[in-house]
Enzyme design. Structure first.
Site, PDB file in Angstrom:
ATOM      1  N   THR A 137      51.107  20.435  16.292  1.00  0.00           N
ATOM      2  CA  THR A 137      52.221  19.810  15.582  1.00  0.00           C
ATOM      3  C   THR A 137      52.221  20.224  14.113  1.00  0.00           C
ATOM      4  O   THR A 137      53.259  20.614  13.569  1.00  0.00           O
ATOM      5  CB  THR A 137      52.144  18.276  15.717  1.00  0.00           C
ATOM      6  OG1 THR A 137      52.348  17.934  17.087  1.00  0.00           O
ATOM      7  CG2 THR A 137      53.207  17.593  14.877  1.00  0.00           C
ATOM      8  N   ASN A 142      56.691  23.542  27.866  1.00  0.00           N
ATOM      9  CA  ASN A 142      55.627  22.613  28.253  1.00  0.00           C
ATOM     10  C   ASN A 142      55.979  21.757  29.464  1.00  0.00           C
ATOM     11  O   ASN A 142      55.097  21.250  30.130  1.00  0.00           O
ATOM     12  CB  ASN A 142      55.256  21.716  27.066  1.00  0.00           C
ATOM     13  CG  ASN A 142      56.468  21.047  26.455  1.00  0.00           C
ATOM     14  OD1 ASN A 142      57.462  21.702  26.162  1.00  0.00           O
ATOM     15  ND2 ASN A 142      56.402  19.747  26.269  1.00  0.00           N
ATOM     16  N   GLY A 163      44.179  23.437  19.756  1.00  0.00           N
ATOM     17  CA  GLY A 163      42.867  23.506  20.406  1.00  0.00           C
ATOM     18  C   GLY A 163      42.744  22.750  21.724  1.00  0.00           C
ATOM     19  O   GLY A 163      42.150  23.237  22.681  1.00  0.00           O
ATOM     20  N   THR A 195      39.943  19.536   3.122  1.00  0.00           N
ATOM     21  CA  THR A 195      38.595  19.974   3.499  1.00  0.00           C
ATOM     22  C   THR A 195      38.607  20.447   4.940  1.00  0.00           C
ATOM     23  O   THR A 195      39.203  19.822   5.805  1.00  0.00           O
ATOM     24  CB  THR A 195      37.596  18.817   3.323  1.00  0.00           C
ATOM     25  OG1 THR A 195      37.577  18.466   1.948  1.00  0.00           O
ATOM     26  CG2 THR A 195      36.198  19.216   3.760  1.00  0.00           C
ATOM     27  N   CYS A 242      54.297  13.814  24.991  1.00  0.00           N
ATOM     28  CA  CYS A 242      54.717  13.419  23.653  1.00  0.00           C
ATOM     29  C   CYS A 242      56.036  12.664  23.650  1.00  0.00           C
ATOM     30  O   CYS A 242      56.331  11.946  22.716  1.00  0.00           O
ATOM     31  CB  CYS A 242      54.825  14.625  22.758  1.00  0.00           C
ATOM     32  SG  CYS A 242      53.239  15.376  22.559  1.00  0.00           S
TER      33      CYS A 242
END
Lengths: 389, 373
Positions: free
Chosen positions: A73, A152, A203, A240, A327
């Site tokens: 996203t 999808n 991922g 980070t 989703c």
């Protein structure tokens, strides 16, 4: 624990054991901030650089073109918002398709509300994007074209190379983004051969961790950051870096691609076995995108059946599938993808998606077949009314 | 976190039980985090980092209030996730006031009040500074913002888990935090928003996080963050005492045993684990490298900007010269540090400073009475 038959791998996948071990190990031992100059920081930076290199190899691109995000996203948002904002002077015209994932569609709708003119290209009844319509829509002031590699919900493989090849030849060419979230790990993904400037990956769709994704940005692409701050990743995406997640994603990518052919053969057989059964037992069931679909995804409509009822009956037997995409499943609205394909309204409600991964076995399919044979006649509305009479 | 990778691997948006199990985990952890922060569960939004929470809070309010006004108040010592977002908004036509700070790094309430205009749409001031540790009078600023009806955001990335952070006590409307600053995982953070009210969305897509932040939720990291926060809060007082003692030991040692050194930040209103010094006549980077060779990890300024050669904007804002700012080093301690670590540092530091000064033309120039070198 009751045995699980997990056939909802389009929603998410169980991570590889090796990936979980690596994430745990790096979390414990290599906890440095990759921006720090000392050894702990450099150790983390090295892990990230290795991950970049591994992904670059798989995608056939340069490591400097790999950017890490918090998921598919964010990758899609970053690609779309970033290129629109950086090219404001070029124009206010955008192109995408009617069948994109909400992480693409909603971003386009946001810019439409902001005054951008947006063309949502239609698909044919098999679920394939109309290439001619798309190419005709491109104008001088078109900033961005975004098309998914694999849908999808139906698994339909989109003609992204054909579109990219045409865009390449244009004079005032728009940027070209490919959402490869559902495709990556299931087929070779080479952004350069698609002519893509931007390409998104997530991922957790290929046995990697959740919360980590990739955006490929071709060198020289005019794009602006969405996330501002410490200037991480060459200033393109501040925040980070999630070293364990990044390493986990890269390992999952290596594992899934080293097994691509064997997994492909296995899944192809599972698919055929399921489809033969459905065609034999449920003559009026409709299999969507049958001939353009990736083997990993099967979308079936059963007439006079409520998909959600079927889902829960299957769940009671430990079999997990989905109706449409995860989703939008909390949104309750009917599938925008099937609607765009012109699927009859009475079939929209009766659709389930079965999606495979390399963890599935023939046993899972046999269990599903057995369950369908038992459940479908019971929950088909026509039959029920007969009983009541 | 581990069971949440392998056992609760579902997509929380899936309607089947594997998905619902995941959803339940998120709801439970959200409630736990809310309770610690003095908030309601529906006021807690998961993000991928503290940077994202800062970007979202600021850009979101700015985009949603364009018609009301285009003035934002912040400080000159914010983390770059706030500063660079504000600079980006300036390029979009917003006006930003960057408040000055005193020599200890404190913002004055009077300055905030003076900066407020009719068209001010947001005040964003960090809870404690990441480089020099100075804690800001957030509750008072919050009070002022409330009386003026201006939304108030604080970046509490450095303070959450270290000192008490309660959104009610702090009088804030929005608050950002990041898990990896309190021994949680990297790649996960929170934006708190009073009554769930944030401006526009930053990440569009699926309906996750009450339709405000799209993206499949990172369950293992959410659980990891929640667990780390609970542990940090449970042991906060004990850790604070311990860390502060170690920190004070470093401070008094350095000030008593090394010449030409300055402690940066506030003497009392500072983070318990923060000690930031300027060592005159040497380069902070060289000091870091030599400390690193002895296995001591510290930083010059913040980690995020360590790649750059510009002196810290925070140190310049408290009035240090470029030269002095360049010689600054931050030691940040956590409860995992021990007296042994501190003793080791005390043993190594004076020698390293001496070695570096011996090769420093600035230091030698000083001895010859020539400060112009």
């Amino acid at each position: 624990m009751k045995k699980e038959y997990y056939l909802d791998n389009g929603a998410t996948t169980r991570p590889y054991e090796e990936v979980v071990d690596l994430v745990a190990n790096i979390s414990k031992n290599c906890y440095g901030n990759s921006s720090s100059l000392h050894t702990k920081g450099i150790e983390a930076e090295r892990i990230i650089n290795q991950a970049k290199e591994d992904l670059a190899n798989i995608l056939g691109v340069k490591p400097s073109e790999i950017y890490f995000t918090s998921g598919g996203t964010e990758s899609n948002n970053m690609a779309i918002s970033g290129s629109i904002m950086a090219n404001r002077k070029k124009g206010k015209h955008l192109i995408t398709t009617k069948i994109e994932h909400s992480a693409v569609l909603e971003v386009f709708k946001h810019y439409e509300a902001e005054g951008y003119e947006t063309d949502f290209i239609s698909v044919d009844e098999s679920g394939k994007v109309n290439v001619d319509e798309l190419l005709r829509a491109i104008r001088k002031d078109t900033v961005l074209v975004s098309v998914m590699a694999v849908n999808n919900e139906t698994g339909c493989i989109q003609p992204i190379k054909e579109i990219g090849d045409k865009i390449k030849t244009l004079k005032d060419k728009p940027l070209y983004h490919v959402d490869a979230v559902q495709a990556f790990g299931k087929m070779p993904i080479k952004p350069q051969s698609f002519g893509a400037d931007l390409l998104s990956i997530s991922g957790h769709k290929f046995h990697g961790p959740k919360g980590v994704g990739v955006l490929y940005i071709k060198t020289g692409t005019k794009i602006e950051p969405v996330m501002w701050g410490g200037g991480h990743q060459g200033g393109m995406r501040s925040g980070t870096m999630d070293t364990p997640g990044i390493a986990g994603l890269a390992l999952a990518a290596k594992m899934v691609y080293s097994n691509l052919d064997a997994t492909g053969r296995k899944i192809s057989e599972l698919r055929r076995s399921l489809l033969d059964f459905v065609k034999d037992k449920f003559k009026d069931a409709v299999i969507h995108s049958e001939h353009c679909s990736l083997d990993h995804i099967v979308s079936i409509s059963f007439p006079n059946v409520k998909g959600e009822v079927l889902l829960h009956h299957l769940e009671a037997k430990g079999i997990y599938v989905s109706t449409g995409s995860a989703c939008s499943s909390s949104g309750k609205s009917k599938s925008h993808v099937l609607k765009a394909m012109g699927v009859a309204p009475e079939l929209l409600d009766g659709t389930i998606r079965i999606s495979f991964s390399e963890f599935n076995e023939q046993e899972d399919i046999e269990k599903l077949k057995e369950a369908l044979e038992e459940i479908i006649p019971v929950i088909t509305i026509k039959n029920r009314s007969k009983v009541m009479r | 976190m581990l069971p949440y990778f392998t056992d609760i691997y579902g997509n929380p948006s899936s309607v089947h039980s594997i998905g619902r199990d995941a959803k339940r985990v998120i709801d439970t952890e959200r409630a736990k985090i809310a309770e610690i922060l003095g908030a309601k569960p529906r006021e807690i939004f998961f993000t991928a980092s503290g940077s994202e929470a800062d970007n979202w809070a600021i850009k979101g309010v700015a985009a949603a209030n364009r018609k009301k006004g285009n003035h934002i108040i912040t400080t000159s010592i914010e983390h770059h996730a706030v500063l660079h977002t504000c600079q980006y908004l300036e390029r979009q036509g917003f006006e930003v006031t960057y408040l000055p700070v005193d020599s200890y790094g404190k913002v004055s309430i009077e300055d905030v009040e003076k900066a407020v205009r009719k068209d001010t749409i947001l005040i964003s001031i960090m809870h404690a500074n990441n480089e020099i540790g100075t804690i800001q009078p957030i509750a008072e600023i919050g009070e002022l913002a409330k009386s003026k009806g201006i939304p108030f955001h604080t970046d509490a990335v450095q303070t959450t888990g270290t000192i008490p952070v309660n959104v009610k006590d702090l009088n804030v409307d929005m608050l950002s935090l990041s898990a990896h600053k309190f021994h949680g995982p990297k790649g996960i953070g929170v934006l708190y928003a009073r009554n769930g009210r944030i401006g526009d969305n930053l990440i569009h897509g699926g309906a996750q996080e009450a339709n405000k932040r799209a993206g499949t939720e990172n369950i293992p990291y959410i659980v990891g963050m929640s667990t780390a926060l609970q542990l940090a809060v449970e042991n906060m007082e004990e850790n604070r005492k311990k860390v502060q003692m170690l920190r004070d030991d470093i401070i008094s040692f350095v000030l008593n045993n090394i010449d030409h050194v300055r402690l940066n930040g506030h003497p009392t209103d500072r983070l318990p684990g923060n000690a930031n010094f300027s060592f005159n006549y040497i380069e902070g980077e060289s000091l870091l490298l030599m400390l690193d060779m002895k296995g001591i990890c510290a930083s010059s300024g913040s980690a995020c900007t360590s790649g750059s050669l510009d002196p810290s904007h925070v140190l310049l804002a408290i009035g240090l010269s470029h030269e002095v700012a360049h010689g600054s080093v931050r030691f940040s301690l956590s409860d995992e540090n021990t007296q042994e670590d501190v003793d080791y540092l005390k043993e190594a530091l004076p020698g390293i400073v001496k070695t570096l000064r011996n090769i420093s033309p600035l230091y030698n120039g000083r001895k010859e009475g020539n400060n112009h070198v």
